[in-house]
Design a protein around this motif. Structure first.
Motif, mmCIF file in Angstrom:
data_model
loop_
_atom_site.group_PDB
_atom_site.id
_atom_site.type_symbol
_atom_site.label_atom_id
_atom_site.label_comp_id
_atom_site.label_asym_id
_atom_site.label_seq_id
_atom_site.Cartn_x
_atom_site.Cartn_y
_atom_site.Cartn_z
ATOM 1 N N LEU A 1 0.824 -1.204 0.000
ATOM 2 C CA LEU A 1 0.000 0.000 0.000
ATOM 3 C C LEU A 1 0.862 1.259 0.000
ATOM 4 O O LEU A 1 0.631 2.191 -0.795
ATOM 5 C CB LEU A 1 -0.919 0.001 1.223
ATOM 6 N N LEU A 2 1.870 1.303 0.873
ATOM 7 C CA LEU A 2 2.762 2.460 0.933
ATOM 8 C C LEU A 2 3.488 2.659 -0.392
ATOM 9 O O LEU A 2 3.678 3.794 -0.852
ATOM 10 C CB LEU A 2 3.777 2.287 2.060
ATOM 11 N N VAL B 1 1.094 4.330 -2.905
ATOM 12 C CA VAL B 1 0.812 5.729 -2.573
ATOM 13 C C VAL B 1 2.008 6.623 -2.901
ATOM 14 O O VAL B 1 1.872 7.674 -3.548
ATOM 15 C CB VAL B 1 0.428 5.865 -1.085
#
Length: 505
Positions: A132-133, A136
Motif C-alpha cells: 500500500l505504501l 501511494v
C-alpha cells in the motif's frame, strides 16, 4: 464488560496480542509456523547464511547493475555527455532507491520479527501495508514528475550544466513515471527471502536485469534512442521484476506469506513501525544521495578550475561513484541476507544464535570487501574503459580517484553489517545514528573541508583531488564508532540472555 469483549472480538487484529493466523501445519513443533521459516531458529547458522547470502548478494548486485548498465550503454553510445547526464540523474535515482528501502526493508524487518514470534497474520499485514505504501508514494512521485518546475529544481540541485540538463531531464522523467515498479520490485522482493525462498528472490531480480540489459542494447546502441531509450529499458526491466514478485505472493501456493487485499487496509501503528524500522536503510541511501548532490556541486566548482573541466569531472567521478556503489552492494547483500535470521532469532529470544549470526555476517562481508578491493586494484583501467572513458588524462585521473576512494573497502563490511544489525533487532535509533556517521556526519564536512586544506598541506594535490580522499577518511571514523556500538551491544545481549533485562520491539 461483555460489550467491551464483543467490540474487541470484531477488530480485525490486535497487534499487541499473539496472532498466528491459520495454522500452516508444516512445523510439528510449532503449528503456527511454516517449516521454511522455523528452520531459521534451528538449522546450522553458517549454512543458513550461505543459503541466504548468495542470492541476496547477487540480488543486490543485480539491483545495482541497473545504474551501471545505463552508464555503460550511454557512455559507449554518447561518450562523456551521456555519462554526465547519468551522473546528474544519479542522486535522484538514489533517493528513489532510498524510498524503496524505507518501505521494503522496514516492512520486511517487521515481518521477520513477527514470524519469529509465530504471528503470521501480523507478518501478512506488514506485507500488505508495505505494498500500500509503495503504491501511494509512487503515485506522488509520478504526479510530481508532471511538473517541469520540480524536475528543473532537482536538476539544479544536482548541478546540471546547460549542456547536460536536457538529457538528464528526459532520462529522469521516464524513471519517475516507472517508480512503482522499482518500489515493489525491489522493496517487496525482500519478503521473499523472509518467506524462506532466497533463490526465488534472486530470480525475480535477474528477470528484470536481463530484460533491462537486452532492451538497453536494442534501444540505445541499435535504435539510437539515447537517454530516453535507456530510461525506458530500465523501467520495463523493473516492471518485469515487479510482476514476478507480485506473482509469488498472490498466485504461488503453499508459501509462508500471502498478499491479501484485506491486509492492505492501512494500519497506522503498522505503518509507523514500518517507517521507523526502515528509516535506517533510508538514511543510508538518502545520505548517499546527499553526498552525490554535494559531490556534483563541488565537481562543477573545482572541475572548472582544473584542465579536466566541469563536464569531464562529472563524467569521471560519476564512474568512480558507480563503481564504488557497485563494490559496496555485495556487502549490503550480506547485511540484507542475515536480516531475517537476526530478526527471527531475536524475536524468538535465541540470543546465542543472534550473536553468532552477527559475527558470521561480519566475517563474510569482510572477506567480500577484501576481494572487491583486490579486483579494483588489479583491473582499474579495464573497469574505467568499460564506461567509455578513453582520453589518457581522464583515464589516469579516474583510475587514481577509484583506488583512493575505495581504500577502506575491506573494512566497510563491518560498518554496514553492524549498522544493519540494530535495524534487524528492532533498534532503529542506533542503526540510524551509525548509518548517518558514514554518509552525513563525517563525509559531508570532509568534502567541504579537504579541498581547502589538502592542497596547502600536500601541494601536489588539487582541490579536485581532495574530493575523493574524503571517503576513506569518513569510512575510518564510522568504522571506529561502529566498533564502540557493537561492544556495548554484546554486553546488552549477555544481560538479555541472563534475563536481567527484557527486549522491546
Amino acid at each position: 464488560m461483555a460489550a467491551a469483549t464483543a467490540t474487541k472480538a470484531k477488530l480485525p487484529l490486535d497487534l499487541n496480542e499473539e496472532s498466528t493466523g491459520a495454522p500452516l501445519g508444516k512445523d510439528p513443533k510449532n503449528p503456527g509456523r511454516d517449516s521454511k521459516v522455523s528452520r531459521m531458529g534451528a538449522a546450522s547458522i553458517p549454512r543458513l547464511i550461505t543459503e541466504f547470502a548468495i542470492p541476496a548478494i547477487l540480488g543486490m548486485v543485480v539491483n545495482g547493475a541497473y545504474n551501471v548498465v545505463d552508464s555503460i550503454f550511454l557512455g559507449q553510445a554518447m561518450g562523456e555527455i551521456g555519462l554526465s547526464a547519468a551522473t546528474v540523474a544519479n542522486p535522484i535515482m538514489i533517493v528513489f532507491m532510498a524510498i524503496s528501502m524505507l518501505i521494503g526493508n522496514g516492512g520486511n524487518a517487521l515481518a521477520a520479527l513477527r514470524l519469529g514470534e509465530g504471528r503470521r497474520v501480523d507478518a501478512e499485514i506488514s506485507l500488505g501495508n508495505t505494498v500500500l505504501l509503495s503504491v501511494v508514494v509512487s503515485a506522488i512521485v509520478g504526479i510530481a514528475a508532471l511538473n517541469p518546475a520540480i524536475l528543473d529544481s532537482l536538476l539544479t540541485l544536482s548541478s546540471a550544466t546547460d549542456d547536460v540538463r536536457p538529457y538528464a531531464r528526459a532520462f529522469l522523467q521516464i524513471i519517475c513515471f516507472g517508480f512503482i515498479f522499482q518500489c515493489i520490485g525491489m522493496g517487496v522482493n525482500n519478503f521473499i527471502r523472509t518467506a524462506g525462498a532466497p533463490n526465488r528472490a534472486l530470480v525475480t531480480m535477474l528477470i528484470g536485469l536481463v530484460v533491462s540489459t537486452a532492451l538497453n542494447y536494442l534501444f540505445v546502441l541499435r535504435l539510437g534512442w539515447g537517454v530516453e531509450g535507456s530510461a525506458l529499458a530500465t523501467i520495463i526491466g523493473q516492471a518485469a521484476s515487479c510482476a514476478a514478485v507480485l506473482w509469488y505472493f498472490v498466485f504461488t501456493r503453499n508459501v509462508p506469506l500471502k498478499l491479501h487485499f484485506r491486509y492492505m487496509a492501512p494500519h497506522l501503528r503498522v505503518i509507523g513501525t514500518i517507517l521507523s524500522l526502515g528509516f535506517a536503510s533510508f538514511a543510508v541511501q538518502a545520505g548517499m544521495a546527499v553526498v552525490n548532490f554535494v559531490i556534483n556541486h563541488l565537481l562543477v566548482q573545482y572541475g572548472a578550475l582544473s584542465p579536466i573541466g566541469a563536464d569531464d569531472a562529472l563524467a569521471s567521478i560519476g564512474v568512480v561513484q558507480r563503481v564504488a556503489m557497485f563494490t559496496v552492494l555485495p556487502l549490503v547483500g550480506v547485511a540484507v541476507a542475515i536480516q531475517p535470521l537476526l530478526g527471527f532469532n531475536y524475536g524468538a529470544k535465541l540470543i546465542d544464535r543472534v550473536r553468532k549470526t552477527l559475527w558470521y555476517g561480519i566475517a563474510g562481508a569482510t572477506v567480500l570487501g577484501a576481494l572487491m578491493w583486490l579486483v579494483v586494484h588489479l583491473f582499474p583501467e579495464f573497469i574505467v574503459g568499460a564506461f567509455g572513458i578513453t582520453h589518457d588524462g581522464l583515464v589516469d585521473f579516474t583510475v587514481f580517484a577509484l583506488k583512493v576512494q575505495l581504500l577502506m573497502l575491506p573494512f566497510v563490511g563491518f560498518q554496514i553489517v553492524g549498522s544493519n544489525y540494530f535495524q534487524a533487532t528492532g533498534q532503529p535509533a542506533k542503526s540510524i545514528v551509525l548509518s548517518l556517521t558514514r554518509q552525513i556526519l563525517f563525509l559531508v564536512p570532509l568534502l567541504f573541508a579537504l579541498p581547502e586544506v589538502l592542497p596547502h598541506v600536500l601541494p601536489q594535490f588539487t582541490g579536485l583531488d581532495a574530493l575523493y580522499f574524503a571517503t576513506p577518511m569518513a569510512d575510518f571514523l564510522s568504522i571506529f564508532v561502529t566498533v564502540i556500538f557493537i561492544i556495548v551491544e554484546m554486553r546488552r545481549l549477555r544481560k538479555l540472555e541472563r534475563g536481567e533485562i527484557t527486549a522491546k520491539f
